[in-house]
Design a protein around this motif. Sequence first.
Motif, PDB file in Angstrom:
ATOM      1  N   UNK A  18       0.649  -1.144  -0.115  1.00  0.00           N
ATOM      2  CA  UNK A  18      -0.108  -0.069  -0.005  1.00  0.00           C
ATOM      3  C   UNK A  18       0.549   1.463  -0.175  1.00  0.00           C
ATOM      4  N   UNK A  19       0.514   2.150  -0.618  1.00  0.00           N
ATOM      5  CA  UNK A  19       1.030   3.435  -0.601  1.00  0.00           C
ATOM      6  C   UNK A  19       0.746   4.481   0.332  1.00  0.00           C
ATOM      7  N   UNK A  20      -0.465   4.187   0.774  1.00  0.00           N
ATOM      8  CA  UNK A  20      -1.095   5.021   1.974  1.00  0.00           C
ATOM      9  C   UNK A  20      -1.345   4.001   3.478  1.00  0.00           C
ATOM     10  N   UNK A  21      -0.263   3.890   4.066  1.00  0.00           N
ATOM     11  CA  UNK A  21      -0.130   2.853   5.140  1.00  0.00           C
ATOM     12  C   UNK A  21      -0.843   3.722   6.365  1.00  0.00           C
ATOM     13  N   UNK A  22      -1.368   2.681   7.348  1.00  0.00           N
ATOM     14  CA  UNK A  22      -1.811   3.429   8.511  1.00  0.00           C
ATOM     15  C   UNK A  22      -0.962   2.628   9.713  1.00  0.00           C
ATOM     16  N   UNK A  23      -0.077   3.460  10.290  1.00  0.00           N
ATOM     17  CA  UNK A  23       0.868   2.862  11.270  1.00  0.00           C
ATOM     18  C   UNK A  23       0.035   2.797  12.701  1.00  0.00           C
ATOM     19  N   UNK A  24      -0.001   1.267  12.991  1.00  0.00           N
ATOM     20  CA  UNK A  24      -0.315   0.968  14.248  1.00  0.00           C
ATOM     21  C   UNK A  24       0.640   1.328  15.486  1.00  0.00           C
ATOM     22  N   UNK A  25       1.836   0.959  15.082  1.00  0.00           N
ATOM     23  CA  UNK A  25       2.988   1.415  15.903  1.00  0.00           C
ATOM     24  C   UNK A  25       4.126   1.594  14.774  1.00  0.00           C
ATOM     25  N   UNK A  26       5.172   2.242  15.405  1.00  0.00           N
ATOM     26  CA  UNK A  26       6.375   2.590  14.505  1.00  0.00           C
ATOM     27  C   UNK A  26       6.852   1.599  13.603  1.00  0.00           C
ATOM     28  N   UNK A  27       6.430   0.205  13.934  1.00  0.00           N
ATOM     29  CA  UNK A  27       7.112  -0.794  13.136  1.00  0.00           C
ATOM     30  C   UNK A  27       5.930  -1.488  12.403  1.00  0.00           C
ATOM     31  N   UNK A  28       4.620  -1.496  12.683  1.00  0.00           N
ATOM     32  CA  UNK A  28       3.489  -2.206  12.120  1.00  0.00           C
ATOM     33  C   UNK A  28       2.694  -1.192  11.173  1.00  0.00           C
ATOM     34  N   UNK A  29       2.637  -1.453  10.041  1.00  0.00           N
ATOM     35  CA  UNK A  29       1.917  -0.793   9.180  1.00  0.00           C
ATOM     36  C   UNK A  29       0.635  -1.739   8.646  1.00  0.00           C
ATOM     37  N   UNK A  30      -0.342  -0.894   8.223  1.00  0.00           N
ATOM     38  CA  UNK A  30      -1.516  -1.757   7.819  1.00  0.00           C
ATOM     39  C   UNK A  30      -2.218  -0.953   6.734  1.00  0.00           C
ATOM     40  N   UNK A  31      -2.864  -1.684   5.958  1.00  0.00           N
ATOM     41  CA  UNK A  31      -3.375  -1.312   4.504  1.00  0.00           C
ATOM     42  C   UNK A  31      -4.775  -0.483   4.819  1.00  0.00           C
ATOM     43  N   UNK A  32      -5.403   0.177   3.874  1.00  0.00           N
ATOM     44  CA  UNK A  32      -6.574   0.900   4.059  1.00  0.00           C
ATOM     45  C   UNK A  32      -7.839  -0.242   4.473  1.00  0.00           C
ATOM     46  N   UNK A  33      -7.732  -1.283   3.851  1.00  0.00           N
ATOM     47  CA  UNK A  33      -8.731  -2.411   3.779  1.00  0.00           C
ATOM     48  C   UNK A  33      -8.724  -2.958   5.158  1.00  0.00           C
ATOM     49  N   UNK A  34      -7.382  -3.339   5.776  1.00  0.00           N
ATOM     50  CA  UNK A  34      -7.399  -3.897   6.858  1.00  0.00           C
ATOM     51  C   UNK A  34      -7.551  -3.138   7.926  1.00  0.00           C
ATOM     52  N   UNK A  35      -7.403  -1.954   8.013  1.00  0.00           N
ATOM     53  CA  UNK A  35      -7.595  -0.797   9.091  1.00  0.00           C
ATOM     54  C   UNK A  35      -9.147  -0.590   9.313  1.00  0.00           C
ATOM     55  N   UNK A  36      -9.788  -0.770   8.177  1.00  0.00           N
ATOM     56  CA  UNK A  36     -11.336  -0.564   8.301  1.00  0.00           C
ATOM     57  C   UNK A  36     -11.959  -1.567   9.332  1.00  0.00           C
ATOM     58  N   UNK A  37     -11.361  -2.672   9.473  1.00  0.00           N
ATOM     59  CA  UNK A  37     -11.685  -3.724  10.619  1.00  0.00           C
ATOM     60  C   UNK A  37     -11.199  -3.736  11.877  1.00  0.00           C
ATOM     61  N   UNK A  38     -10.623  -2.739  11.927  1.00  0.00           N
ATOM     62  CA  UNK A  38     -10.056  -2.533  13.270  1.00  0.00           C
ATOM     63  C   UNK A  38     -10.849  -1.297  14.284  1.00  0.00           C
TER      64      UNK A  38
END
Length: 433
Positions: A18-38
Amino acid sequence: MTTPVDDTVRCGDCGSTTSTPFYLSPALATCDDCVRGLHQCSGCGQIADVTSLTDVDGRICEYCERAERYHLCDRCDILIRDGYLCRAHALDEADESFTCGRCSDIVPLRLHEPLHATGDRQLCPACADDGFKLCDHCDLYDDALRSTETGRDLCDDCAGRLDYYECSVCTTLIDSGTYCEDHRDDDDDIDSLHGYWYKPTPVFHGIGPRYLGLELEISVPPGHLSDRIDDTVDSLAGLGYLKEDQSIDYGFELVTHPMAYRWALDSFPWHLLDQLDRAGCSGDGNGLHVHISRAAFTGPCHVFRWMKFVYRNAPDVQTLARRSSSYAAFRDSERDSIKDACKGTYYGQRSSAINAQPEKTFELRVFASSLDIQQVQAALAFADASVAYTRDLTVPDITQAAGWTWPAFTQWLHTRPQYAPLTAELEDLACAC
């Protein structure tokens, strides 16, 4: 030639780039589709895969589930911390559980027996340990026990049943006398609080004959009576005195010597009301009475016009007074007997809106007590203005110009700036019409 920078990041959950990651922590990035389920965990506040539903705390993450030692309800997949059943299923077995009277949790009887508290409450052990103690008389838990001078701790109900009352200086409960043992040598501290029947020779202030006497009932925070008496007596500087009153649970009645209205506005220590208010005192639930000298009236006809005006406008007077009370009642029997009261042949009941029993005054009892300067000044202003207004009312004024009506009175007020506190109060109450 430079190598292009790859701006894509691999999702730590599904593995896609993904080019627009969401960082749950400095070392853990999540894509848009996955973050919607969080969702945000209601336990730790972190954004995570929150799928576990608890009984009272909402959804939590796996970490909080383990750390807080949740376990499943015996009947469903709801997580609970204590007992065997979630709230819903515990309700289904009400005969096997009880509701804590403080936190409202459903507590299975198989887990804890209820601990009994005052007010027919049942407590879980956690609440009973948090500020509750056993009353030494009824053996029920309570979170507001009162200490007696003998060392017993009592709930309010037991203190009342056993006829305990507060020391006149502090909050210690006693069952005889006026002071607790620690303050029996402090009689001088409240010598300035006189008995209910105390009535010194009046000292007149200002130009009469229309004099007003203020009686203001004031409640004092427990344990501060002596200090507030000292403050009030110092501020009055001889203008008034303090009396006990049965209608005040803990406090005093401030009584002034007779004052002309204009003199009262200029010379009464109005800052005292603010001082008492800041000290936690109040007039809530108490009364404010204004005595009007009988010499202020030109004769029985003037008294008749004044009393008739007050009784005819009872709803507006009560709105201004901020109360409707049996201690200041507008009774039909009193209204029907106004003529006899004017002649001095009928004295009525002391608890009437206008108490005609005093020999040298009429007592206007309608007002609620207050420490608001404008409200107290408005009470004095109404007493003075109503007498002045009805003094010169003629029969044509009454029959042709509706002189006994409230709008006629308020219109008259607008041309008399000396009654500004009353006009302002009427406008605040939206009854200046």
